[in-house]
Design a protein around this motif. Structure first.
Motif, PDB file in Angstrom:
ATOM      1  N   SER A 155       0.777  -1.259   0.055  1.00  0.00           N
ATOM      2  CA  SER A 155       0.114  -0.164   0.078  1.00  0.00           C
ATOM      3  C   SER A 155       0.733   1.382   0.129  1.00  0.00           C
ATOM      4  CB  SER A 155      -0.949  -0.089   1.328  1.00  0.00           C
ATOM      5  OG  SER A 155      -1.514   1.253   1.572  1.00  0.00           O
ATOM      6  N   ASP A 182      -5.716   1.243   1.731  1.00  0.00           N
ATOM      7  CA  ASP A 182      -5.589   1.760   0.364  1.00  0.00           C
ATOM      8  C   ASP A 182      -4.577   0.692  -0.197  1.00  0.00           C
ATOM      9  OD1 ASP A 182      -3.816   3.233   2.119  1.00  0.00           O
ATOM     10  OD2 ASP A 182      -3.140   4.275   0.260  1.00  0.00           O
ATOM     11  N   SER A 197      -2.636  -1.530  -2.784  1.00  0.00           N
ATOM     12  CA  SER A 197      -2.203  -1.707  -4.259  1.00  0.00           C
ATOM     13  C   SER A 197      -1.881  -3.094  -4.908  1.00  0.00           C
ATOM     14  CB  SER A 197      -0.922  -0.952  -4.521  1.00  0.00           C
ATOM     15  OG  SER A 197       0.318  -1.164  -3.607  1.00  0.00           O
ATOM     16  N   SER A 224      -6.124   0.996  -3.698  1.00  0.00           N
ATOM     17  CA  SER A 224      -5.584   2.213  -3.884  1.00  0.00           C
ATOM     18  C   SER A 224      -5.602   2.614  -5.465  1.00  0.00           C
ATOM     19  CB  SER A 224      -3.969   1.868  -3.687  1.00  0.00           C
ATOM     20  OG  SER A 224      -3.288   2.797  -4.297  1.00  0.00           O
ATOM     21  N   GLN A 247      -8.675   6.481  -3.108  1.00  0.00           N
ATOM     22  CA  GLN A 247      -9.244   5.028  -2.705  1.00  0.00           C
ATOM     23  C   GLN A 247     -10.385   4.799  -3.571  1.00  0.00           C
ATOM     24  OE1 GLN A 247      -9.239   6.172   1.463  1.00  0.00           O
ATOM     25  NE2 GLN A 247      -8.766   3.993   1.998  1.00  0.00           N
TER      26      GLN A 247
END
Length: 559
Positions: A56, A64, A66, A105, A167
């Motif tokens: 993240s 969030d 990733s 994210s 987000q």
């Protein structure tokens, strides 16, 4: 009532960033958690819930994500995670992961592709809409202030984000998105994790018409909650998730569900609904909110607290299950919020624990709660790290005319960073959390409040929690007994009974710094009783007496 392991368990929430740093970079990590497993075992914990550890960019401290299948490098490696999971299982504890699938994210590869062009196969993984005459598609307000819509010049459209603009919300109407999520969940479960806490899971369905929300007086944006909360499609999605994933594993599931009421909670948690096992509701922790939500006055009455918790106890007693909590990573410290973090900190922290742990439901302990950790009062905004707090300050001070002192008082009372200051382990620098510089400052009261002292003091809050957990494991009535409120109009005493067959518990809790009188019916006076626990030196042989409860006193009797 069906008996299940997750009803009988006690859960401990770890916020990894603030729990224990093993390498001196100022950030808690997985190896740090490994170092403290004996501490958790001594406390008596059955389940550890980890706040997000996924890769993240940390716009919202890990919420969030990733990459759902990678560990954030600051926390360690996947090998570290696997060692932690194995070590927990070897100690007889389970691990619940935080599942954040309402949004990702904006750095997740899905969103990078989605925003690259309108023709990209991943475009419909997220919610994109055209603007209205140069304005966002709706007037809804984000949970972190401002509009829920962010304009993307590359494709001349807006994407939806109920939280930070970093987000973006996933489009659960897209079957491909749901399949990706289910495969990811199975990947973690096949690794051996024991369940999921599902972040804002009741927001995954949005009204496809996207109507404007009502604009309350004094507000710039509209209220979109009727169009995003507890929609029927969310239940359809959760039943599909259960059918495709959850039903195939012996796991624990709890859904975070803002704005839910007991009738709606039964739809999520009913035994024949095949969705989730329990939800987190927010009514009791939202007490005192006003026109500016939690940043408002904050005053509350005990009768309101009793009404809310009783409504939930009775509402789910026959179908569904309660989650019991005072604290989590988004809430201020309970002893500062609901009792007395000064002169009566220790006795009032024990009282709050007793009041909660003796109710029907699964108790959740947030890191440091078992030490009586308190709110922190930083003086300047730049000492805070929470995006919600920072955004609220900017709006209320710079745009709405609040003074710095007024806003800081609200942050001291209700800000999320109250829960995120580092765990207080000992007397050494930075409370033993790190040998480096912590990512957020330690509460200055750590020399007085820390785990080392608590473990060495048999009368500490820590050992009181151990006793409460032990009672839960010894007496089935603590888990499965029926709840009934006593003295509903009393503004000082929270009292209730638990009943299972011929057994009964009587729980008495004084929520004030004054002595509190009470009077019991003959049903209690004439029975032989055993005092199970008290936060004062109450003698078992005294039986149930009607001497006034001392400041923040609690007693639990077994009849």
């Amino acid at each position: 009532m069906e008996r299940r392991w997750w009803k009988e368990a006690v859960v401990y929430q770890i916020y990894p960033r603030s729990f224990m740093d093993s390498n001196g970079d100022g950030i808690g990590d997985l190896q740090g958690i490994m170092m403290k497993l004996d501490y958790l075992q001594t406390l008596g914990i059955d389940v550890v819930w980890l706040s997000p550890i996924y890769q993240s960019p940390n716009d919202d401290n890990g919420y969030d994500i990733s990459d759902y299948c990678s560990v954030m490098s600051e926390f360690g490696t996947m090998a570290d995670f696997e060692r932690l999971l194995k070590a927990l299982h070897e100690r007889g504890m389970r691990l619940v992961m935080d599942l954040v699938v309402n949004h990702t994210s904006d750095e997740h590869e899905w969103f990078v592709e989605s925003r690259s062009s309108k023709d990209n196969p991943k475009r419909e993984y997220y919610i994109w809409r055209q603007g209205r005459n140069g304005q966002p598609p709706t007037n809804w307000e984000s949970a972190f202030k401002g509009s829920v819509w962010e304009y993307d010049a590359n494709t001349d459209e807006y994407y939806l984000h109920l939280f930070s603009k970093k987000q973006p919300d996933l489009n659960w109407e897209n079957e491909a998105v749901r399949k990706e999520i289910y495969e990811m969940m199975k990947w973690w479960l096949d690794k051996g994790v024991d369940g999921f806490r599902m972040d804002v899971i009741n927001l995954i369905s949005k009204d496809p018409a996207f109507p404007d929300g009502y604009v309350y007086p004094g507000k710039q944006y509209g209220d979109g909650s009727p169009y995003i909360m507890n929609r029927s499609r969310s239940h359809e999605f959760l039943r599909e998730m259960n059918r495709e994933v959850l039903a195939h594993y012996d796991i624990m599931t709890v859904g975070e569900a803002p704005g839910v009421n007991p009738d709606q909670a039964k739809l999520y948690t009913g035994q024949k609904r095949n969705e989730l096992q329990m939800v987190f509701q927010f009514e009791h922790v939202d007490l005192g909110g006003g026109s500016e939500g939690k940043w408002s006055d904050g005053s509350w009455k005990l009768t309101d607290l009793k009404h809310i918790l009783t409504k939930w106890q009775k509402g789910l007693e026959d179908d569904g299950w309660n989650s019991l909590y005072w604290n989590n990573h988004d809430q201020p410290r309970a002893v500062s919020r609901f009792s007395d973090d000064g002169m009566y900190r220790e006795v009032s922290a024990k009282m709050l624990a007793t009041c909660l742990h003796m109710m029907q439901g699964t108790p959740y302990i947030y890191q440091g709660e078992e030490l009586g950790m308190t709110n922190v009062a930083f003086h300047q905004l730049d000492e805070y790290r929470d995006i919600e707090t920072i955004n609220a300050y900017h709006e209320l001070v710079y745009s709405r005319g609040w003074s710095h002192d007024q806003m800081m008082a609200a942050i001291h009372a209700r800000g999320r960073d109250n829960a995120r200051t580092p765990m207080q382990w000992n007397h050494s620098k930075h409370a033993g959390f790190t040998s480096g510089t912590p990512w957020i400052a330690v509460n200055p009261n750590y020399p007085q409040i820390n785990a080392e002292d608590s473990i060495n003091d048999p009368t500490s809050i820590f050992h009181y929690y151990r006793t409460l957990i032990g009672l839960r494991k010894k007496y089935s009535i603590v888990v499965y007994g029926r709840y009934d409120l006593l003295f509903p109009e009393d503004e000082r005493i929270f009292a209730y009974t638990r009943t299972l067959g011929e057994e009964k518990l009587l729980v008495l809790c004084n929520f004030t710094a004054d002595a509190a009188d009470f009077s019991l019916s003959e049903e209690f006076i004439r029975k032989s009783v055993k005092l199970l626990i008290s936060n004062y030196n109450q003698r078992d042989e005294d039986g149930i007496n009607e001497a006034p409860l001392r400041p923040y006193e609690c007693r639990v009797y077994h009849l």
